[in-house]
Design a protein around this motif. Structure first.
Motif: not given
Length: 353
Positions: A8-11, A22-23, A71-72
């Motif tokens: 996942p993008y934020l991770l 940025p996420p 994203d989260g």
């Protein structure tokens, strides 16, 4: 090994990967500003029922995910949730806040507290986190969270929210050994609970030390930072690859000290300039934040400019776009939607300027 498209993008950002944009997620993104949440609250007026009944908590956690695709996706819960698991009952009264009765004021009470077993005292957490992971897949990162020892101690000792923190500070300054004993027990319980969240599916975890911003720098070093460190060290010992975030409200004066807690990312409130915070924290620590929640009451043009300015100042490395605190009640939902849409197009918008 999984390719980056399966992470996942934020991770990916939290682990230090350089990304195009940025996420983005928001603290308190599930909550009272959303019509869907208010309707659910009327049906289930007890906050603890909403947060501890898995079906309801899953639904609330997913409301902003379905509406805005952040994203989260963060677990809908409360920082006080683990307290009954060590022997401190609490209630949350609508429009008043948390109540702990009797408050913790004596060594005898502290000595009676017992170690936490989250799978017994909070089995609903596993159900909620597992369901969130299944629902969002690799499209979003599932976040867990806890309250930090100082903040949980403040609630437990004051017995409720406070404006001046005189009761816990009196204990800190007149009976420090008793307070240190309590903080140590809380830190160990929080570390176990946070590790449990990770085992249940949380991919990134955030620690809220909301009230530590009320401490002077030297008292922060004595009563808050060592116990944040204790939590971080215990969690990292068993889960070294799970990124950890620390948030403190009113933290502009203690940013460098926050980084010394050992977390991967420092979440900033809006009282510090993002570029200055980057400079003060150095290159080894990520940042999250830090848009004033009231910006979401501004015009769309204002929101767009504030997002782009924040991203530009943060740079393209280890920044998670967020507010400097939680979404405020009565924030227009269409402005929240615009915030997320704009954030996800930020790389194109910045390139065209």
């Amino acid at each position: 090994m999984a390719g980056s498209s399966q992470i996942p993008y934020l991770l990916r950002a939290a682990r230090g990967e350089k990304l195009e944009r940025p996420p983005v997620w928001m603290m308190r993104q599930a909550g009272r500003y959303m019509k869907a949440y208010r309707e659910l609250r009327e049906k289930y007026p007890s906050f603890r029922e909403r947060s501890e009944n898995p079906d309801i908590a899953i639904e609330i956690s997913l409301q902003p995910w379905r509406a805005f695709k952040p994203d989260g996706v963060i677990l809908f819960s409360d920082i006080l949730t683990p307290l009954p698991g060590i022997g401190i009952p609490f209630d949350i009264v609508e429009r008043f806040g948390p109540i702990i009765d009797p408050p913790i004021r004596s060594l005898e009470q502290i000595e009676k507290l017992h170690p936490i077993n989250p799978s017994e005292s909070m089995p609903f957490i596993r159900t909620i986190l597992k369901a969130l992971r299944e629902e969002v897949g690799n499209e979003s990162t599932v976040l867990g969270f806890v309250g930090a020892p100082w903040t949980l101690a403040a609630y437990a000792i004051e017995g409720k929210s406070s404006k001046d923190y005189t009761i816990i500070k009196s204990m800190a300054f007149s009976e420090p050994e008793m307070l240190h004993k309590f903080l140590g027990k809380l830190a160990d319980a929080i570390a176990v609970y946070l590790s449990y969240q990770i085992d249940c599916g949380a991919q990134v975890v955030q620690m809220f030390d909301s009230w530590a911003g009320q401490l002077s720098p030297q008292d922060y070093e004595t009563f808050a930072m060592p116990y944040q460190k204790r939590v971080v060290e215990q969690v990292k010992a068993t889960h070294p690859d799970t990124p950890m975030i620390l948030y403190i409200n009113g933290s502009a004066g203690i940013l460098e000290r926050m980084a010394q807690s050992g977390v991967d990312i420092v979440s900033l409130d809006w009282t510090v300039d993002m570029a200055e915070a980057r400079q003060r924290l150095g290159t080894n620590v990520g940042v999250q934040g830090n848009i004033d929640p009231c910006a979401l009451f501004g015009s769309k043009e204002f929101i767009r400019l504030r997002i782009l300015e924040t991203i530009r100042k943060a740079g393209n490395h280890q920044h998670i776009l967020n507010l400097g605190h939680g979404v405020l009640q009565k924030t227009p939902e269409e402005n929240v939607a615009y915030f997320f849409e704009t954030a996800k197009q930020a790389d194109q918008l910045l390139a065209s300027r």
